[in-house]
Design a protein around this motif. Structure first.
Motif, PDB file in Angstrom:
ATOM      1  N   ALA A   1      -2.932  44.745  20.959  1.00 52.43           N
ATOM      2  CA  ALA A   1      -2.123  44.126  22.016  1.00 52.43           C
ATOM      3  C   ALA A   1      -0.962  45.021  22.419  1.00 52.43           C
ATOM      4  O   ALA A   1      -0.661  45.155  23.605  1.00 52.43           O
ATOM      5  N   VAL A   2      -0.311  45.649  21.456  1.00 54.91           N
ATOM      6  CA  VAL A   2       0.860  46.470  21.785  1.00 54.91           C
ATOM      7  C   VAL A   2       0.493  47.914  22.119  1.00 54.91           C
ATOM      8  O   VAL A   2       1.374  48.707  22.442  1.00 54.91           O
ATOM      9  N   ALA A   3      -0.783  48.233  22.078  1.00 52.25           N
ATOM     10  CA  ALA A   3      -1.208  49.592  22.450  1.00 52.25           C
ATOM     11  C   ALA A   3      -0.982  49.857  23.929  1.00 52.25           C
ATOM     12  O   ALA A   3      -0.789  51.002  24.337  1.00 52.25           O
ATOM     13  N   ASP A   4      -0.957  48.807  24.732  1.00 58.23           N
ATOM     14  CA  ASP A   4      -0.772  48.950  26.174  1.00 58.23           C
ATOM     15  C   ASP A   4       0.722  49.015  26.502  1.00 58.23           C
ATOM     16  O   ASP A   4       1.484  48.141  26.100  1.00 58.23           O
ATOM     17  N   PRO A   5       1.165  50.040  27.238  1.00 55.59           N
ATOM     18  CA  PRO A   5       2.592  50.180  27.567  1.00 55.59           C
ATOM     19  C   PRO A   5       3.158  48.993  28.359  1.00 55.59           C
ATOM     20  O   PRO A   5       4.318  48.632  28.183  1.00 55.59           O
ATOM     21  N   THR A   6       2.348  48.384  29.205  1.00 54.01           N
ATOM     22  CA  THR A   6       2.830  47.235  29.973  1.00 54.01           C
ATOM     23  C   THR A   6       3.131  46.064  29.046  1.00 54.01           C
ATOM     24  O   THR A   6       4.144  45.379  29.211  1.00 54.01           O
ATOM     25  N   ARG A   7       2.284  45.848  28.055  1.00 50.63           N
ATOM     26  CA  ARG A   7       2.527  44.737  27.123  1.00 50.63           C
ATOM     27  C   ARG A   7       3.743  45.006  26.256  1.00 50.63           C
ATOM     28  O   ARG A   7       4.507  44.089  25.943  1.00 50.63           O
ATOM     29  N   ARG A   8       3.970  46.264  25.905  1.00 54.91           N
ATOM     30  CA  ARG A   8       5.202  46.579  25.158  1.00 54.91           C
ATOM     31  C   ARG A   8       6.421  46.307  26.031  1.00 54.91           C
ATOM     32  O   ARG A   8       7.440  45.791  25.559  1.00 54.91           O
ATOM     33  N   LYS A   9       6.318  46.641  27.305  1.00 51.99           N
ATOM     34  CA  LYS A   9       7.422  46.380  28.240  1.00 51.99           C
ATOM     35  C   LYS A   9       7.666  44.872  28.351  1.00 51.99           C
ATOM     36  O   LYS A   9       8.824  44.421  28.365  1.00 51.99           O
ATOM     37  N   ILE A  10       6.599  44.088  28.418  1.00 49.77           N
ATOM     38  CA  ILE A  10       6.738  42.626  28.477  1.00 49.77           C
ATOM     39  C   ILE A  10       7.401  42.105  27.207  1.00 49.77           C
ATOM     40  O   ILE A  10       8.298  41.258  27.274  1.00 49.77           O
ATOM     41  N   LEU A  11       7.005  42.624  26.060  1.00 55.19           N
ATOM     42  CA  LEU A  11       7.630  42.179  24.806  1.00 55.19           C
ATOM     43  C   LEU A  11       9.119  42.512  24.779  1.00 55.19           C
ATOM     44  O   LEU A  11       9.927  41.707  24.309  1.00 55.19           O
TER      45      LEU A  11
END
Length: 99
Positions: A14-24
């Motif tokens: 899930a956190v491999a994607d930069p967009t999802r890290r940005k959302i977190l």
């Protein structure tokens, strides 16, 4: 141990994607408190800040939710998302334990 590892793998994907890290990062409690809405943000709120289409945001939120990193609360027609801090801490710890 296998269940813990599988949970860790799911969270890491899930956190491999930069967009999802940005959302977190966006859903970090201190960032949410600044808005005056401690219940979390809607997909529309996230969309405005991330500059992606609402269906794309919803897709990312579903992945984060399935990984156990984000929780969703329905309020009428809106769904509010919050980061689960204990899950983020467990992800950090699990990664350190694995390495």
């Amino acid at each position: 141990m296998k269940a813990a590892t599988d949970k860790l793998s799911l969270a890491l994907r899930a956190v491999a994607d930069p967009t999802r890290r940005k959302i977190l990062r966006l859903l970090h409690p201190s960032a949410v408190r600044k808005t005056g809405v401690p219940e979390g943000w809607t997909a529309s709120d996230v969309e405005q800040r991330i500059k992606l289409a609402q269906p794309t945001i919803s897709h990312h939120m579903k992945i984060l939710k399935n990984a156990g990193l984000v929780e969703a609360h329905k309020e009428g027609t809106w769904v509010r998302y919050r980061r689960i801090e204990s899950a983020v801490r467990a992800l950090r710890k699990g990664l350190l334990d694995e390495l």
